[in-house]
Design an enzyme around this catalytic site. Sequence first.
Site, PDB file in Angstrom:
ATOM      1  N   GLY A 355       0.829  -1.194   0.000  1.00 34.62           N
ATOM      2  CA  GLY A 355       0.000   0.000   0.000  1.00 34.62           C
ATOM      3  C   GLY A 355       0.862   1.242   0.000  1.00 34.62           C
ATOM      4  O   GLY A 355       2.051   1.195   0.313  1.00 34.62           O
ATOM      5  N   VAL A 362       4.376   0.796   2.039  1.00 32.45           N
ATOM      6  CA  VAL A 362       4.467  -0.404   2.851  1.00 32.45           C
ATOM      7  C   VAL A 362       4.702  -1.606   1.951  1.00 32.45           C
ATOM      8  O   VAL A 362       3.999  -1.783   0.952  1.00 32.45           O
ATOM      9  CB  VAL A 362       3.184  -0.610   3.671  1.00 32.45           C
ATOM     10  CG1 VAL A 362       3.341  -1.797   4.590  1.00 32.45           C
ATOM     11  CG2 VAL A 362       2.877   0.630   4.466  1.00 32.45           C
ATOM     12  N   LYS A 377       7.465  -0.714   6.618  1.00 35.06           N
ATOM     13  CA  LYS A 377       7.002   0.610   6.218  1.00 35.06           C
ATOM     14  C   LYS A 377       8.194   1.546   6.065  1.00 35.06           C
ATOM     15  O   LYS A 377       9.028   1.647   6.958  1.00 35.06           O
ATOM     16  CB  LYS A 377       6.026   1.169   7.238  1.00 35.06           C
ATOM     17  CG  LYS A 377       5.511   2.534   6.793  1.00 35.06           C
ATOM     18  CD  LYS A 377       4.228   2.885   7.457  1.00 35.06           C
ATOM     19  CE  LYS A 377       4.487   3.315   8.883  1.00 35.06           C
ATOM     20  NZ  LYS A 377       3.273   3.882   9.464  1.00 35.06           N
ATOM     21  N   ASP A 473      -5.324   7.399  17.025  1.00 37.88           N
ATOM     22  CA  ASP A 473      -5.841   7.293  15.666  1.00 37.88           C
ATOM     23  C   ASP A 473      -6.606   5.989  15.455  1.00 37.88           C
ATOM     24  O   ASP A 473      -6.314   5.220  14.555  1.00 37.88           O
ATOM     25  CB  ASP A 473      -4.697   7.436  14.652  1.00 37.88           C
ATOM     26  CG  ASP A 473      -5.221   7.915  13.299  1.00 37.88           C
ATOM     27  OD1 ASP A 473      -6.349   8.445  13.270  1.00 37.88           O
ATOM     28  OD2 ASP A 473      -4.522   7.741  12.297  1.00 37.88           O
TER      29      ASP A 473
END
Length: 689
Positions: A355, A362, A377, A473
């Site tokens: 992604g 990532v 990442k 988050d």
Amino acid sequence: MQAKQHLKVVLWILMVELAASTAVDSFIFKNGFTGSNLSLDGIATITKNGVLKLTDETKQKTGHAIYPRPFHFIQPSTGKAFSFSTTFVFAMIPQTSEYNGHGMTFFISPTMNFSTAMASQWLGLFNVSNNGDSSNHIVAVELDTIQNAEYDIDENHVGIDINSLKSNTSHYAGYFDDLNGEFHNMSLSSGELMQVWVDYDGGEMMLNVTISPVQMVKPKRSLLSLVVNLSSILLDPMYVGFSSSTGTLVASHNLLGWSFKMNGMTEALDLSSLPLLHEVVPNEKEKQKYLTIWLPVVVSIVLLLGISAAIFMVIRRIKFAKLLEDWELQYGPHRFSYKALITATNGFKDKNLLGVGGFGRVYKGVLPKCKTEVAVKLVSRESKQGMREFVTEIVTLGRLRHRNLVQLLGYCRHEGKLLLVYDYMPNTSLDKFLHYQSKTALNWAQRFHIIKGVASGLEYLHEEWEQVVIHRDIKSSNVLLDSELNGRLGDFGLARLCNHNTDPQTTQVAGTMGYIAPELSRTGRATTLTDVFAFGVFLLEVACGRRPIDPKSQADHQIILVDWVLENWRRGTILDSIDQRLGDEYIVDEIELVLELGLICSHPLATSRPSMRQVVQYLNGDAPLPPLSLASLSFRVSPLQQNEGLDKSAVSYPISGTASFALASECPSEVVAEPYSSQGFLCRAQTIS
Ligand SMILES: *[C@@H]1O[C@H](CO)[C@@H](O)[C@H](O)[C@H]1NC(C)=O
Ligand SMILES: *[C@@H]1O[C@H](CO)[C@@H](O)[C@H](O)[C@H]1NC(C)=O
Ligand SMILES: *[C@@H]1O[C@H](CO)[C@@H](O)[C@H](O)[C@H]1NC(C)=O
Ligand SMILES: *[C@@H]1O[C@H](CO)[C@@H](O)[C@H](O)[C@H]1NC(C)=O
């Protein structure tokens, strides 16, 4: 005259006792038996390695090893037997795996002469006529590996023998677990190293025998315990030693270490200093062959290999030169080498891309050594400033362990880039299942399971770890699904830490539009209750299958999910809010619980929200949900309005589709992307406080 005589006798007794108690009544063979003074007979030998081999694989033989000096086991004044303790490490290696040899014994005997003792089932201890004779004065512990129908329980037992091979007590070989008392079988002739302890308590007249694999500490509960008055059996003085025998079936019986002590606990054997069981010394002829033919060949090959390895290493060093800073050394285990991550991800090939977030890509990878699947990442960071604090926090958070958290495995720093390594989650993130048509919809049972998992993960972060971790988050794209569709919170690696019972001193505003609690946008202070707010929105998102803010929404022109659910609840039609894709397959009580809990958690007043501990209790049905009242929810402000005054650059805005999109045209330096979702991202701004 009489009295003088009497005094003399008393003095004499005192002196003998003193001598008995002060003599060095112990010995230890801790590095094997090389150069030892043991009296050997029969086929017993000491190998080059220092192993005492009681028998080899010659048939119908006995072997003995006896400590040359006798010990006083009987207290002269009282006639009582002294306490003693001994321990030894042995290994029995049968010639074939199908048949065992006969076994061995540790014994206490008045004599060193066993010339009339017999082989095979007599274990080199007795013969056919004196077995069972009380004039033997022998106490032995047998490790017996063949069943003799006359007097053995089975073909793998430990027994206490007094004057006879018919044991006074015996037990299948094994030990009792210290933790739960469970019995574990051991196979005496497995060839494994095992340790035996024989302890006699003279006061209690208790003889204990314990056995365990050599790697273990001595089990607390002994295998055999026998109350026996040894003073009526032993003579004075007595020898201690070992006997063993072979018959038609043979095995080598080996001792690697032995310690013994009168009147006290014997010295422990240090297992690391025991000799090697198997000799690795080739015989003379072979040695010659090695020297003349193979040695030069081997030496030149080794040299060649060495030189090429050195050149290779130098080239690699230059290629992957990396400056290690002092402070990084202490984070050793969490630090991955750049090279390992390059290998893991095939050089960050597009094929491995999982992604793309606003500020990081990532990649899927497989760690070279352990073959573990990971997600790597890549975060670009311009400034090196603050890197140290950043990494400290990451490493601290890497210690978090919970099955509903995505495990942060470590990091790597390379030329201004930061790489974070996480557990790989094969089922990607929850938002894909909720909002993308291409994925099959999750059923209610799966959704409820995920909700409970995330709640438990968040409870751990808030309440159960040594520090309070505020996630900041919570949202569906940060909930990743493992292979069994367990929900796991990701991105906590970039969360905030604070101590229990202190006010969080957050100076950064972070979050995703639609999940930000009103007080957070005003004060900029993230707390556990701002996490609870986001979790409430998340609950509604999962149950309704709708984004928290959906500009394209047709449903009653309500863009804000929370407001829409609240309105449905007011009308008494809360079940109208649920995801149509669920069909009829849901449990009404559960889905109502989730919807109402979602409303309670996303209450505009922080003090009206429950703690995560309470949330978990409600979800598990351990506590009833407090009733929702109109008054308690009467003033709800649109989250869009609440977020006025918030620095727009600090907020990300998830929109439909696959592209990432930020409100900010220019992002400050403290910016990081979330673990691996391809849409939406988290953006952090340093607000002036
Ligand atoms: C060996 O044993 C004998 C007999 O007990 C003793 O006299 C001698 O001192 C011992 N030697 C060593 C090195 O232990
Ligand atoms: C058995 O051992 C005893 C004691 O050492 C000895 O007197 C006897 O002769 C032995 N018997 C046989 C049959 O070897
Ligand atoms: C241990 O050995 C005994 C005797 O052979 C056997 O009955 C038992 O099932 C074994 N237990 C385990 C756990 O292997
Ligand atoms: C142990 O045996 C000795 C010698 O036979 C005897 O004198 C003593 O009374 C016994 N002790 C006990 C407690 O039975």
